[in-house]
Design a protein around this motif. Sequence first.
Motif, PDB file in Angstrom:
ATOM      1  N   GLY A  91      -2.038  16.167 -11.838  1.00 24.97           N
ATOM      2  CA  GLY A  91      -1.194  17.443 -11.737  1.00 24.97           C
ATOM      3  C   GLY A  91      -1.841  17.992 -10.551  1.00 24.97           C
ATOM      4  N   GLU A  92      -1.130  18.987  -9.847  1.00 28.65           N
ATOM      5  CA  GLU A  92      -1.549  19.711  -8.700  1.00 28.65           C
ATOM      6  C   GLU A  92      -2.686  20.661  -8.962  1.00 28.65           C
ATOM      7  N   GLY A  93      -3.301  20.988  -7.853  1.00 28.44           N
ATOM      8  CA  GLY A  93      -4.271  22.102  -7.964  1.00 28.44           C
ATOM      9  C   GLY A  93      -5.609  21.423  -7.493  1.00 28.44           C
ATOM     10  N   CYS A  94      -6.771  22.183  -7.310  1.00 27.00           N
ATOM     11  CA  CYS A  94      -7.954  21.777  -7.000  1.00 27.00           C
ATOM     12  C   CYS A  94      -7.758  20.815  -5.734  1.00 27.00           C
ATOM     13  N   TRP A  95      -7.275  21.289  -4.833  1.00 28.96           N
ATOM     14  CA  TRP A  95      -7.044  20.760  -3.503  1.00 28.96           C
ATOM     15  C   TRP A  95      -8.231  20.164  -2.919  1.00 28.96           C
ATOM     16  N   ARG A  96      -9.468  21.271  -2.878  1.00 30.76           N
ATOM     17  CA  ARG A  96     -10.727  20.908  -2.320  1.00 30.76           C
ATOM     18  C   ARG A  96     -11.253  19.824  -2.846  1.00 30.76           C
ATOM     19  N   SER A  97     -11.075  19.356  -4.052  1.00 29.75           N
ATOM     20  CA  SER A  97     -11.860  18.439  -4.603  1.00 29.75           C
ATOM     21  C   SER A  97     -11.001  17.153  -4.918  1.00 29.75           C
ATOM     22  N   LEU A  98      -9.529  17.471  -4.664  1.00 27.18           N
ATOM     23  CA  LEU A  98      -8.860  16.463  -4.825  1.00 27.18           C
ATOM     24  C   LEU A  98      -8.781  15.012  -3.926  1.00 27.18           C
ATOM     25  N   PRO A  99      -9.104  15.246  -2.680  1.00 29.91           N
ATOM     26  CA  PRO A  99      -9.391  14.125  -1.553  1.00 29.91           C
ATOM     27  C   PRO A  99     -10.452  13.000  -2.277  1.00 29.91           C
ATOM     28  N   LYS A 100     -11.540  13.947  -2.771  1.00 31.73           N
ATOM     29  CA  LYS A 100     -12.649  13.002  -3.117  1.00 31.73           C
ATOM     30  C   LYS A 100     -12.190  12.362  -4.355  1.00 31.73           C
ATOM     31  N   ALA A 101     -11.700  13.112  -5.318  1.00 32.79           N
ATOM     32  CA  ALA A 101     -11.362  12.458  -6.705  1.00 32.79           C
ATOM     33  C   ALA A 101     -10.273  11.311  -6.633  1.00 32.79           C
ATOM     34  N   ALA A 102      -9.495  11.415  -5.430  1.00 30.65           N
ATOM     35  CA  ALA A 102      -8.268  10.383  -5.494  1.00 30.65           C
ATOM     36  C   ALA A 102      -8.734   9.396  -4.309  1.00 30.65           C
ATOM     37  N   GLY A 103      -9.832   9.452  -3.882  1.00 29.10           N
ATOM     38  CA  GLY A 103     -10.488   8.490  -2.985  1.00 29.10           C
ATOM     39  C   GLY A 103      -9.874   8.517  -1.475  1.00 29.10           C
ATOM     40  N   LEU A 104      -9.609   9.675  -1.222  1.00 34.08           N
ATOM     41  CA  LEU A 104      -8.750   9.878   0.015  1.00 34.08           C
ATOM     42  C   LEU A 104      -9.722  10.711   1.181  1.00 34.08           C
ATOM     43  N   LEU A 105      -9.630   9.893   2.325  1.00 33.54           N
ATOM     44  CA  LEU A 105     -10.479  10.472   3.319  1.00 33.54           C
ATOM     45  C   LEU A 105      -9.583  11.616   4.102  1.00 33.54           C
ATOM     46  N   ARG A 106      -9.421  12.685   3.611  1.00 29.28           N
ATOM     47  CA  ARG A 106      -8.548  13.682   3.908  1.00 29.28           C
ATOM     48  C   ARG A 106      -9.039  14.975   3.562  1.00 29.28           C
ATOM     49  N   CYS A 107      -8.782  16.139   4.205  1.00 32.43           N
ATOM     50  CA  CYS A 107      -9.226  17.380   3.891  1.00 32.43           C
ATOM     51  C   CYS A 107      -8.078  17.819   2.841  1.00 32.43           C
ATOM     52  N   GLY A 108      -8.665  18.795   1.986  1.00 31.36           N
ATOM     53  CA  GLY A 108      -7.645  19.199   0.772  1.00 31.36           C
ATOM     54  C   GLY A 108      -6.398  19.931   1.257  1.00 31.36           C
TER      55      GLY A 108
END
Length: 283
Positions: free
Chosen positions: A33-50
């Motif tokens: 789901g959406e949300g926690c954009w700050r931690s999402l990149p790390k959790a999703a394995g993305l080298l992007r900012c939230g």
Amino acid sequence: MGRSPCCEKAHTNKGAWTKEEDQRLIGYIKAHGEGCWRSLPKAAGLLRCGKSCRLRWMNYLRPDLKRGNFTDEDDELIIKLRALLGNKWSLIAGQLPGRTDNEIKNYWNTHIKRKLLNRGMDPHTHRPISASAAAAASGLTTTASAGGIGFPSSPAAPTSRLANVVYTVPRSSTVSFARPSPSDEGHSSSGGSSDGPRCPDLNLDLDLDLSMSLPCSPPKTAPPPASTLTSPQHHHQHQQSICMCYHLGVRNGEACTCNCKAGSPAGQRVFRFLRPMEEGQYI
DNA sequence: AAATGCCACAACCGCAAATGC
DNA sequence: CGCATTTGCGGTTGTGGCATT
């Protein structure tokens, strides 16, 4: 000093998104789901900012986005809403299901501005070009020109500190604005420098679609399931409880005296809310 | 065919509001 | 209540594609 950066810039990608990044983001949001954009990149394995992830999802990847050209009806609605709301693109986007604020903002800047110019209208003031040119020639700025959207300027209009502005809407709907003076509104984002009423009496002929979903509470307070947020069923369910407070900038139901909570009767609807004016804003 | 200019759109940046602690 | 963090918004910029020269 100052704010800490939103992300570790040295280890983030920038620029255009790749297909792999899109798939990672879509897959993660589908699963969690959406949300926690700050931690999402790390959790999703993305080298992007939230922020970048959120923007990509909101503006491009969301499944409920409507792609394709704007219709003439969309154009007219955007023009009216922009005249009514100013550069509140997120609010305007709220009235166009499947469209994003960024998309509408871009569309305005690239297409509608030109369209208005072709009509001889000033895209900033929504007044005939000649009148704007005359105002400019007389030393008036767009902000200072009291007329606003295509209605005659009224220099003799009262300068009450709480100017009530009534927007008459067809289909027996009336929208009322009570605009506080800058000294009254501490929450205004940029303070506001409005001197005098800008729109003392306005009939935009704004044909609001009452089937649109306009929740009284911010989505954050009572978030509907994402899957039903834009569904026709969802719109239908909310037809009897429409309040524009949130979509027009008033949070937490403040200043809301409409009947949305009790369920207003059919027929005449009156919406009342505070409309904070931004510094330099004109409508 | 290459160079240049223009346009449309995606993405970034900074700020302010909202929220959590 | 105050501070820190997160989220969302609006303005601006960068870039790819298309049209023109």
